[in-house]
Design an enzyme around this catalytic site. Structure first.
Site, PDB file in Angstrom:
ATOM      1  N   CYS A  54      17.682  36.151  33.314  1.00 55.75           N
ATOM      2  CA  CYS A  54      17.331  35.274  34.438  1.00 55.75           C
ATOM      3  C   CYS A  54      15.841  35.267  34.810  1.00 55.75           C
ATOM      4  CB  CYS A  54      18.215  35.616  35.627  1.00 55.75           C
ATOM      5  SG  CYS A  54      18.309  34.294  36.823  1.00 55.75           S
TER       6      CYS A  54
ATOM      7  N   ARG B  14      21.540  25.349  43.898  1.00 57.33           N
ATOM      8  CA  ARG B  14      21.392  26.477  42.985  1.00 57.33           C
ATOM      9  C   ARG B  14      22.579  26.484  42.030  1.00 57.33           C
ATOM     10  NH1 ARG B  14      17.752  30.177  44.377  1.00 57.33           N
ATOM     11  NH2 ARG B  14      18.712  31.822  43.118  1.00 57.33           N
TER      12      ARG B  14
ATOM     13  N   HIS C 128      24.044  37.193  34.266  1.00 57.45           N
ATOM     14  CA  HIS C 128      24.145  38.544  34.829  1.00 57.45           C
ATOM     15  C   HIS C 128      25.601  38.953  34.640  1.00 57.45           C
ATOM     16  CE1 HIS C 128      20.360  38.231  37.152  1.00 57.45           C
ATOM     17  NE2 HIS C 128      20.716  37.005  37.434  1.00 57.45           N
TER      18      HIS C 128
HETATM   19  N1  GLN Z   1      14.314  33.473  41.342  1.00 55.59           N
HETATM   20  C1  GLN Z   1      14.816  32.830  40.175  1.00 55.59           C
HETATM   21  C2  GLN Z   1      15.643  31.598  40.473  1.00 55.59           C
HETATM   22  O1  GLN Z   1      16.247  31.487  41.516  1.00 55.59           O
HETATM   23  C3  GLN Z   1      15.577  33.826  39.333  1.00 55.59           C
HETATM   24  C4  GLN Z   1      16.823  34.335  39.977  1.00 55.59           C
HETATM   25  C5  GLN Z   1      17.534  35.404  39.191  1.00 55.59           C
HETATM   26  O2  GLN Z   1      16.934  36.185  38.453  1.00 55.59           O
HETATM   27  N2  GLN Z   1      18.850  35.503  39.405  1.00 55.59           N
HETATM   28  O3  GLN Z   1      15.716  30.702  39.653  1.00 55.59           O
END
Ligand code: GLN
Length: 243
Positions: free
Chosen positions: A93, A129, A193
């Site tokens: 990520c 998101r 993840h």
């Molecule tokens: N901050 C980044 C995003 O929101 C990565 C998030 C993450 O590593 N889960 O895209």
């Protein structure tokens, strides 16, 4: 045999149990009498990155990415050397994003990436998101298999020429591109993840093989009993109705 792993920014880049990936690699190595040493490195620490067999970097929220990116950029030459020295890379990520050109957050701030690859990541707004369970069909080193994980990112990663796999459920690189992650001979980068490796033993072993390649060439790993791991994977595949 031995594997030396470097977990970068262990104290800052560790979301949704990313640390578990290091445990899985350690345990799966130990079961084959391979010693897996997990070393860590954070902001300002001196480490010879190119001397490691495996470079691991987990995910992080925007705040953490902002905290580490300058330190990461300052190590660009050393990381480049590690790539030339055949170190394997596992990036999750936030770590994935920072190996590309840049990450633009919801407020339009640009976090510079290492620029090793042509992909770039831009967030839209706080209300959008990619969150939830994800299942993909991955193809690695000529083998195609299913993998499961959990994603939570605002960033939409575009211009990925060689993705890790096709999305069966969830989002992946963007809301609807249908593809997930980035893969080349040395680097596996993913939004998954979970942590990634406990429920995806095939990926874990491929990472181990990549890490061993630097010093030992192509190594065949003794098979392990992965019944429990695959049961856990199966539960998720069934829940997501991709089985
Ligand atoms: N901050 C980044 C995003 O929101 C990565 C998030 C993450 O590593 N889960 O895209």
């Amino acid at each position: 045999m031995q594997i030396k792993m470097l977990w970068m920014y262990h104290d800052l880049m560790d979301l949704y149990g990313d640390k578990g990936n290091t445990e899985v690699l350690r345990v799966r190595s130990a079961k084959r009498n391979i010693e897996c040493i997990v070393d860590t490195c954070s902001i300002g620490e001196q480490k010879d990155i190119s001397s490691y067999d495996l470079f691991f970097m987990g995910g992080g929220a925007d705040r953490e990415q902002n905290l580490i990116f300058e330190d990461l950029i300052s190590r660009k030459e050393d990381i480049q050397k590690a790539m030339q020295n055949k170190t394997a890379f596992l990036l999750i990520c936030g770590g994935y994003q920072l190996f590309g050109k840049y990450y633009k957050d919801q407020d339009g701030n640009i976090v510079e990436g290492l620029g090793f690859f042509d992909y770039f990541t831009e967030s839209t707004d706080r209300d959008h998101r990619c969150i939830g369970n994800i299942a993909i069909e991955a193809t690695m080193d000529g083998e195609t298999f299913k993998a499961v994980g959990f994603e939570n990112h605002g960033g939409q990663t575009r211009n990925v020429e060689t993705p890790l796999g096709k999305v069966l459920y969830g989002h992946g690189n963007t809301f609807d591109s249908g593809f997930e992650g980035f893969l080349n001979d040395q680097v596996l980068a993913t939004y998954m993840h979970g942590p990634l490796l406990p429920k995806n033993p095939k990926i874990a072993d491929k990472i181990l093989q990549r890490a061993l390649r630097k010093n030992y060439g192509d190594v065949t790993l003794a098979p392990l009993d992965d019944e429990i791991e695959y049961k856990a994977q199966e539960v998720m595949l069934k829940r997501l109705k991709v089985r």
